[in-house]
Scaffold this active site. Structure first.
Site, PDB file in Angstrom:
ATOM      1  N   ASN A 399       0.820  -1.218   0.000  1.00  0.00           N
ATOM      2  CA  ASN A 399       0.000   0.000   0.000  1.00  0.00           C
ATOM      3  C   ASN A 399       0.848   1.258   0.000  1.00  0.00           C
ATOM      4  O   ASN A 399       0.585   2.206  -0.734  1.00  0.00           O
ATOM      5  CB  ASN A 399      -0.933   0.002   1.217  1.00  0.00           C
ATOM      6  CG  ASN A 399      -2.212  -0.783   0.978  1.00  0.00           C
ATOM      7  OD1 ASN A 399      -2.671  -0.914  -0.146  1.00  0.00           O
ATOM      8  ND2 ASN A 399      -2.785  -1.314   2.054  1.00  0.00           N
ATOM      9  N   GLU A 434      -6.212  -7.787   5.269  1.00  0.00           N
ATOM     10  CA  GLU A 434      -5.476  -8.662   4.360  1.00  0.00           C
ATOM     11  C   GLU A 434      -5.495 -10.109   4.836  1.00  0.00           C
ATOM     12  O   GLU A 434      -4.685 -10.944   4.411  1.00  0.00           O
ATOM     13  CB  GLU A 434      -4.026  -8.193   4.200  1.00  0.00           C
ATOM     14  CG  GLU A 434      -3.166  -8.319   5.450  1.00  0.00           C
ATOM     15  CD  GLU A 434      -3.252  -7.102   6.364  1.00  0.00           C
ATOM     16  OE1 GLU A 434      -2.304  -6.907   7.136  1.00  0.00           O
ATOM     17  OE2 GLU A 434      -4.247  -6.350   6.306  1.00  0.00           O
TER      18      GLU A 434
END
Length: 519
Positions: A399, A434
């Site tokens: 990210n 995640e």
């Protein structure tokens, strides 16, 4: 005779005045009268006809009489058609614009032939002033088109009368005054015209314009006494055909005896050939599937599904008995309510509640609910069950380096790889962030570890390819099989989570088995 003609002219003019004021009334109440436009034009046509006839009677020469006859035929042929349309409007029957235009073809031809009669003599073979009459009255020799026009005019009046008489039995008492008024308005002109053609009227004059004074007076009386025009009954057929829901009418033997227009949208194969067949015979032909309730439809309220060329249909089908006035059962009414769009929205809402919006796999809530059911079934059958929990390694770095959009693509990529490998019976879900969870029915310890290893290897071997980068993705796995009867999904998830952290402590991109299973 001259004074008597004056009396006759006065009565005719009075009839015209009454029709004129009826037209004004219709115009003034056009917002509250369902068929005000038709009634207004009808009375205007009658007024033209009647006043034209009055001026014909007061004429001094044949040429003047001919001119007023042309004026009469502006209104008279059209009034018969408008009378029939008025009946249809009153009964709630729709008439298309094309049909209305077709109905006026003969009146238009009639007007043209009357106006040009001196050229072809198709309407009157001859028209002349009566020699024995002290006032100018004409006699005629009828032509070919006069017969066509007369038959058509009579047919319009007779058609309206027949339709009204057929409806009489089904008309409630509160509406019978206005219904009778319409019947009389058809009968009186027909009788007067018949007497005229038979030569049975005084001085051989057309009595129709004068007797229309009676029908106008009846209209006025009906308007005052029963609020005719402003309060109009709605025909049962109109209600039946205008319903948005599909309707099937069954007799006592469950044979189809009627259906409405809306049913064609739900069952496109329905046609007149369907009439007479039992519901159980017709349903496979209409939907391709057998009707699920073979013996009876009484009191039914069920959802049924079938496919059409336009797509799948879902309907709520309700049945209600058709009872006679004596209380006897006559048949059954099936109401088909289209809930296709409603079901689609419900499915979408359910998906939002139980599916992950990004990856399309079940979310945590769905995993907990369905996983508990799967574990209970496995334990009841004495079969193994295992939970695999895994976490994408260093997901925050993806990210931070590539952006959240690429992070989302990484989550989708992991989902696609895992779904391709996992067996059909496995429950695969995005557990949060995640983190992903897998419920493995019928998987013993070794088999569960093997499946986790397959997932780990596949993720390591398939990097995420972007436009310019190839991003390697790995994951850490924890495996927790059910070992004792007291295991719950929550306890298996705790054990799998502990094993997952063992994999992270051991360098990540690894599979760890819960400690209790190693012993």
């Amino acid at each position: 005779m001259g004074s008597e003609i004056n009396v006759y002219i006065t009565l005719v003019a009075t009839s015209g005045v009454l029709n004129f004021f009826l037209g004004i009334y219709a115009f003034a109440h056009r917002t509250s009268i369902p068929y005000a436009r038709t009634f207004l034009i009808y009375n205007a046509a009658l007024a033209i006809y009647i006043f034209g006839f009055a001026f014909e009677l007061s004429s001094d020469s044949l040429e003047e009489i001919k001119r007023w006859i042309v004026v009469e035929y502006i209104g008279m042929p059209a009034s018969a058609v408008l009378s029939l349309l008025l009946v249809f409007r009153y009964l709630g029957r729709n008439v298309s614009r094309k049909m209305v235009a077709a109905m006026f073809i003969i009146p238009v031809i009639t007007l043209f032939l009357v106006a040009t009669n001196d050229v072809h003599h198709l309407f009157y073979k001859d028209i002349y002033i009566r020699e024995s009459s002290p006032v100018p009255l004409v006699d005629i020799d009828i032509g070919e088109w006069y017969i066509v026009h007369g038959a058509y005019t009579f047919g319009c009046l007779l058609g309206g009368l027949v339709v009204l008489l057929r409806r009489w039995r089904h008309t409630k008492k509160m509406y019978r005054i206005q219904h009778a008024t319409l019947i009389v308005s058809q009968v009186i002109p027909m009788l007067a015209a018949f007497l005229y053609l038979m030569g049975a009227t005084p001085w051989g004059m057309d009595p129709v314009p004068m007797v229309l004074c009676l029908t106008s007076a009846m209209y006025i009386w009906a308007i005052v006494s029963s609020r005719m025009l402003t309060i109009v009954p709605i025909a049962k057929e109109s209600l039946f055909e205008s319903m948005r829901e599909g309707v099937i009418v069954l007799d006592g033997a469950h044979r189809i005896v009627d259906y409405n227009r809306a049913l064609s949208g739900l069952l496109p194969r329905v046609s007149h050939r369907t009439i007479g067949k039992t519901l159980f015979e017709a349903w496979p032909e209409l939907t391709g599937e057998a009707f699920p309730f073979v013996h009876s439809v009484d009191g039914m309220e069920e959802e049924l599904h079938w496919k059409t060329a336009a797509g799948p249909i879902t309907c709520l089908i309700r049945s209600s008995p058709v009872i006679s006035k004596g209380g006897d059962a006559l048949g059954t009414l099936l109401l088909l309510i289209d809930i296709t769009e409603q079901k689609r929205l419900q499915d979408q809402l359910q998906n939002l509640a139980f599916l992950d919006g990004l990856t399309g796999v079940p979310n945590r809530r769905r995993f907990l609910a369905q996983g508990k059911e799967m574990l209970e079934k496995a334990m009841a059958a004495g079969k193994p069950f295992a939970v695999i929990l895994f976490d994408i390694d260093y997901f925050k770095r993806i990210n931070d380096k590539y952006g959240h959009e690429t992070g989302d693509r990484a989550l989708v990529h992991v989902t696609e790889v895992c779904r391709r490998i996992l067996p059909p019976g496995a429950l695969f879900a995005r557990y949060g962030g995640e983190e992903f969870a897998v419920g493995m029915p019928d998987a013993a310890i070794g088999e569960a570890v093997e499946w986790a290893e397959r997932l780990r290897s596949a993720l390591s071997a398939e990097p995420l390819l972007t436009g310019t980068d190839s991003i390697g993705i790995t994951a850490s796995f924890g495996v927790a099989p059910s070992l004792v009867d007291g295991d719950t999904l929550e306890s298996l998830l705790r054990d799998a989570d502990a094993a997952l952290y063992d994999s992270k402590r051991n360098g990540r991109n690894a599979v760890s088995l819960v400690a209790a299973a190693k012993e």
